[in-house]
Scaffold this active site. Structure first.
Site, short mmCIF file in Angstrom:
data_model
loop_
_atom_site.label_atom_id
_atom_site.label_comp_id
_atom_site.label_asym_id
_atom_site.label_seq_id
_atom_site.Cartn_x
_atom_site.Cartn_y
_atom_site.Cartn_z
N HIS A 5 0.85 -1.19 0.00
CA HIS A 5 0.00 0.00 0.00
C HIS A 5 0.89 1.24 0.00
O HIS A 5 2.10 1.15 0.15
CB HIS A 5 -0.90 0.00 1.25
CG HIS A 5 -0.11 0.14 2.51
ND1 HIS A 5 0.45 -0.95 3.15
CD2 HIS A 5 0.26 1.23 3.23
CE1 HIS A 5 1.12 -0.54 4.22
NE2 HIS A 5 1.03 0.79 4.29
N HIS A 7 6.25 5.91 -1.04
CA HIS A 7 6.93 4.65 -1.31
C HIS A 7 6.00 3.50 -0.95
O HIS A 7 4.95 3.69 -0.33
CB HIS A 7 8.21 4.55 -0.47
CG HIS A 7 7.96 4.49 0.99
ND1 HIS A 7 7.70 5.62 1.74
CD2 HIS A 7 7.88 3.44 1.84
CE1 HIS A 7 7.49 5.27 2.99
NE2 HIS A 7 7.58 3.95 3.09
#
Length: 186
Positions: free
Chosen positions: A41, A127
């Protein structure tokens, strides 16, 4: 106690493709804990432990903030680490530069602050965490990251409130979903 966070949802087909990449990366980069591919995620706001009323308020404000937000393209296009250069704490996939992602994160972050959450103030560094805690026999060699091609494009179409369930795999459970506006016929 459970922790909660809002995150950009990575589509299932992209998670499966990344699972293949992670299987290969695991052979070259010995980290202690690898993230289950279902748990991939993009964290937008980490809330920590939260009473139900405060979560409901955050969900209401996030829903309002995202009501007119369009889905947009992103790509995982590189690898990096956080922590010491020779023994990193976090191994991650970088994301393509995106004004839409920065704006989305700002909307979610602001809504959570308005709901009364004290959020981390470090600059947003988008990220996707892949693994944690280097445990190689020798030092980590950052230059090896450049040898690993990565280019997985996808559409970010959903923001999700997740609950962390320690001791389960996968460990992130979707609690509430916020669909972004489609850019065309589905």
């Amino acid at each position: 106690m459970s922790h909660y966070f809002f995150a950009g949802k990575i589509p299932e087909e992209t998670k499966l493709a990344m699972k293949g990449n992670m299987d290969e990366l695991r052979k070259q980069f010995p980290f202690r804990r690898w993230v289950h591919h279902e748990d991939l995620h993009i964290t937008l706001a980490f809330l920590g432990a939260a009473p139900e009323g405060k979560l409901e308020k955050a969900c209401s404000l996030v829903g309002r903030a995202l009501a007119t937000t369009d889905a947009f393209p992103l790509a995982m296009n590189g690898l990096g680490t956080f922590g010491r250069k020779d023994s990193p704490r976090v191994f991650w996939a970088s994301l393509s530069k995106s004004e839409q992602l920065t704006k989305l994160r700002g909307s979610v972050f602001t809504a959570c602050e308005e709901a009364g959450f004290q959020l981390e103030t470090r600059p947003f560094s988008p990220h996707v965490t892949l693994a944690r805690n280097w445990e190689g026999e020798g030092p980590f060699i950052p230059g090896k990251l450049d040898e690993q091609p990565l280019n997985l494009g996808f559409m970010l179409e959903e923001v999700v409130l997740y609950r962390t369930n320690i001791g389960t795999t996968p460990k992130y459970e979707p609690i509430k979903r916020f669909r972004l506006k489609s850019l065309g016929p589905q």
